[in-house]
Design an enzyme around this catalytic site. Structure first.
Site, mmCIF file in Angstrom:
data_model
loop_
_atom_site.group_PDB
_atom_site.id
_atom_site.type_symbol
_atom_site.label_atom_id
_atom_site.label_comp_id
_atom_site.label_asym_id
_atom_site.label_seq_id
_atom_site.Cartn_x
_atom_site.Cartn_y
_atom_site.Cartn_z
ATOM 1 N N GLY A 18 21.609 48.891 30.206
ATOM 2 C CA GLY A 18 21.407 49.352 31.570
ATOM 3 C C GLY A 18 22.108 50.655 31.885
ATOM 4 O O GLY A 18 21.539 51.533 32.531
ATOM 5 N N SER A 37 13.186 41.154 29.375
ATOM 6 C CA SER A 37 14.025 41.158 30.577
ATOM 7 C C SER A 37 14.865 42.418 30.691
ATOM 8 O O SER A 37 15.397 42.722 31.761
ATOM 9 C CB SER A 37 14.944 39.930 30.588
ATOM 10 O OG SER A 37 15.836 39.960 29.483
ATOM 11 N N ARG A 60 15.664 47.533 33.834
ATOM 12 C CA ARG A 60 16.742 48.496 34.074
ATOM 13 C C ARG A 60 17.044 49.371 32.855
ATOM 14 O O ARG A 60 17.631 50.445 33.011
ATOM 15 C CB ARG A 60 18.027 47.762 34.491
ATOM 16 C CG ARG A 60 18.579 46.869 33.389
ATOM 17 C CD ARG A 60 19.487 45.768 33.889
ATOM 18 N NE ARG A 60 19.930 44.914 32.793
ATOM 19 C CZ ARG A 60 19.180 43.955 32.241
ATOM 20 N NH1 ARG A 60 17.961 43.733 32.675
ATOM 21 N NH2 ARG A 60 19.642 43.212 31.251
ATOM 22 N N LYS A 65 17.530 48.077 19.444
ATOM 23 C CA LYS A 65 17.686 49.032 20.541
ATOM 24 C C LYS A 65 18.017 50.430 20.047
ATOM 25 O O LYS A 65 17.560 51.433 20.630
ATOM 26 C CB LYS A 65 18.768 48.543 21.510
ATOM 27 C CG LYS A 65 18.336 47.366 22.365
ATOM 28 C CD LYS A 65 19.399 47.007 23.386
ATOM 29 C CE LYS A 65 18.936 45.864 24.271
ATOM 30 N NZ LYS A 65 19.958 45.475 25.270
ATOM 31 N N ASP A 109 29.038 45.780 28.205
ATOM 32 C CA ASP A 109 29.040 44.847 29.333
ATOM 33 C C ASP A 109 30.057 43.730 29.185
ATOM 34 O O ASP A 109 29.883 42.659 29.739
ATOM 35 C CB ASP A 109 27.644 44.245 29.519
ATOM 36 C CG ASP A 109 27.197 43.401 28.317
ATOM 37 O OD1 ASP A 109 27.929 43.382 27.294
ATOM 38 O OD2 ASP A 109 26.137 42.766 28.398
ATOM 39 N N CYS A 143 25.812 40.015 34.618
ATOM 40 C CA CYS A 143 24.545 40.384 35.242
ATOM 41 C C CYS A 143 23.492 39.305 35.020
ATOM 42 O O CYS A 143 22.604 39.122 35.850
ATOM 43 C CB CYS A 143 24.058 41.713 34.693
ATOM 44 S SG CYS A 143 25.101 43.119 35.150
ATOM 45 N N CYS A 201 20.508 33.484 17.612
ATOM 46 C CA CYS A 201 19.518 34.548 17.790
ATOM 47 C C CYS A 201 19.796 35.587 16.716
ATOM 48 O O CYS A 201 20.527 35.316 15.755
ATOM 49 C CB CYS A 201 19.571 35.145 19.198
ATOM 50 S SG CYS A 201 21.075 36.087 19.539
#
Length: 404
Positions: free
Chosen positions: A52, A80, A84, A97, A141, A202, A362
């Protein structure tokens, strides 16, 4: 700081005609100009997190012509994220990413060299990674990584730009313990990190996507000012945004030497930073190996637990929280697929046995960490998250498992 700091970076070569055209609006600014643009093109900026905050920061740093941009992230793009994390698009879902971000930045500005670091920042690799850059922009984060970044930058004498968002609020500042004339760092503001689970993430409380854009852009502005040695930076100040009230306010920061913890000598640290959201960690679950965060299960620990399950000595429910397309190459033996979205909307929690050991996995351990937080909140007593995810499992236990 009331006056500009000295520029971080020496000017690079003269601009080409194409660069004069591309950066014309910068060249018209007295605060940047031709010399400032050459400094930007010579600068090396490391951005931690392509999420984000990292997304808008990366886009504006690349557009500004920062010559070398490093991107650190070990996660993959989820649907999801797109609300943002604007550096990614729908076609990037399921892809790393750093790969998605690098492609976007290279398409935006061919002047920029993008270095990808598809890894978790740890106490073992932080010094080596950060010392190759002039400036760090931290869009992570979780508190563990922030304090690791702070202490590493203090040890290396690097400035770093910090940002944080939650709901409709954001905070942005610059920390530089070794700043000329005296500096401040994260510990001067917050001291020690809060206890795990005491601050919502978040994923739990939500965040307005445009707040990430506002904070990430502000972080990019601070980076530009530091590189060029122009303007008044946020060193010694924290800018606080309340988006729903449409206000920015300023909190002054003063050095607090008693709060600072001297970093350990280089090479003596043996702590792995957990990159998952703070709410995904809790002291209520058991640890499996000394040094492993509470609730985390090492690959070796999971191997032993699965062996106990197969021998009938343990009651274990193994769940892969990736998307169906990601599991086509395989997953853990006996694992069932329940994507993260089902944990977020509560449908995955129906029928869970609160007394049965729940193991969540994951790709990298980030999404499963978030699913673990949902399960604990629903009353599951023994929730384990595979530390490092299936990437670590394939590396340490099962090299035959293909993890896309």
């Amino acid at each position: 700081m009331t006056s500009p700091l000295a520029p971080l970076v020496a000017p690079g070569p003269p601009l080409t005609p194409g660069q004069v055209d591309r950066y014309a609006r910068h060249l018209a600014l007295a605060q940047v100009g031709e010399v400032g643009q050459r400094r930007l093109l010579a600068a090396r900026v490391l951005v931690l997190g392509a999420g984000g905050l990292g997304s808008p920061a990366l886009l504006y740093l690349a557009a500004a012509g920062v010559g070398t941009i490093g991107v650190v992230d070990d996660d993959v793009v989820e649907a999801s994220n797109l609300q943002r994390q604007v550096v990614h698009d729908l076609a990037a879902v399921g892809r790393p990413k750093v790969v998605s971000a690098a492609e976007r930045l290279r398409g935006l500005n061919p002047d920029v060299e993008v270095r990808t670091h598809a890894l978790r920042l740890t106490a073992h690799n932080a010094d080596e990674l950060l010392r190759g850059y002039d400036l760090v922009v931290d869009g992570t984060d979780n508190f563990a990584t922030r304090y690791l970044v702070n202490d590493t930058c203090a040890r290396l004498g690097l400035p770093w730009v910090w940002g944080s968002v939650l709901r409709g609020h954001a905070q942005v500042s610059v920390f530089w313990a070794a700043a000329p004339g005296g500096g401040v760092d994260l510990r001067d503001v917050f001291g020690e990190p809060p206890a795990p689970g005491t601050v919502p993430s978040c994923a739990e409380d939500g965040v307005l996507g445009a707040v990430c854009a506002a904070a990430g852009a502000a972080m990019a502005v601070e980076a530009v000012k530091l590189v060029c040695g122009t303007g008044r930076t946020l060193l010694g100040r924290v800018a606080v945004l309340d988006a729903f009230d449409a206000t920015w306010r300023e909190v002054p920061v003063r050095p607090q030497p008693a709060r600072r913890t001297p970093p350990p000598p280089e090479g003596s640290v043996d702590v792995v930073t957990d990159p998952r959201p703070d709410s995904a960690r809790t002291d209520s679950a058991r640890t499996d190996t000394p040094g492993t965060p509470a609730g985390e299960l090492t690959p070796a620990g999971l191997r032993d637990l699965l062996a106990a399950r197969d021998a009938g000595a343990a009651d274990v429910d193994v769940v892969d929280v990736r998307e169906p397309g990601e599991t086509a190459a395989g997953t853990l033996p006996g694992a069932r697929l329940v994507p993260l979205g089902a944990w977020a909307d509560g449908s995955a929690l129906t029928g869970l046995d609160p007394d049965r050991t729940l193991v969540l996995v994951c790709r990298s351990g980030m999404r499963s960490g978030r699913a673990a937080a949902y399960a604990r909140a629903a009353g599951v007593r023994d929730v384990r998250n595979l530390d490092g995810g299936l990437v670590a499992w394939a590396r340490e236990v099962d090299p035959g498992l293909v993890v896309p």
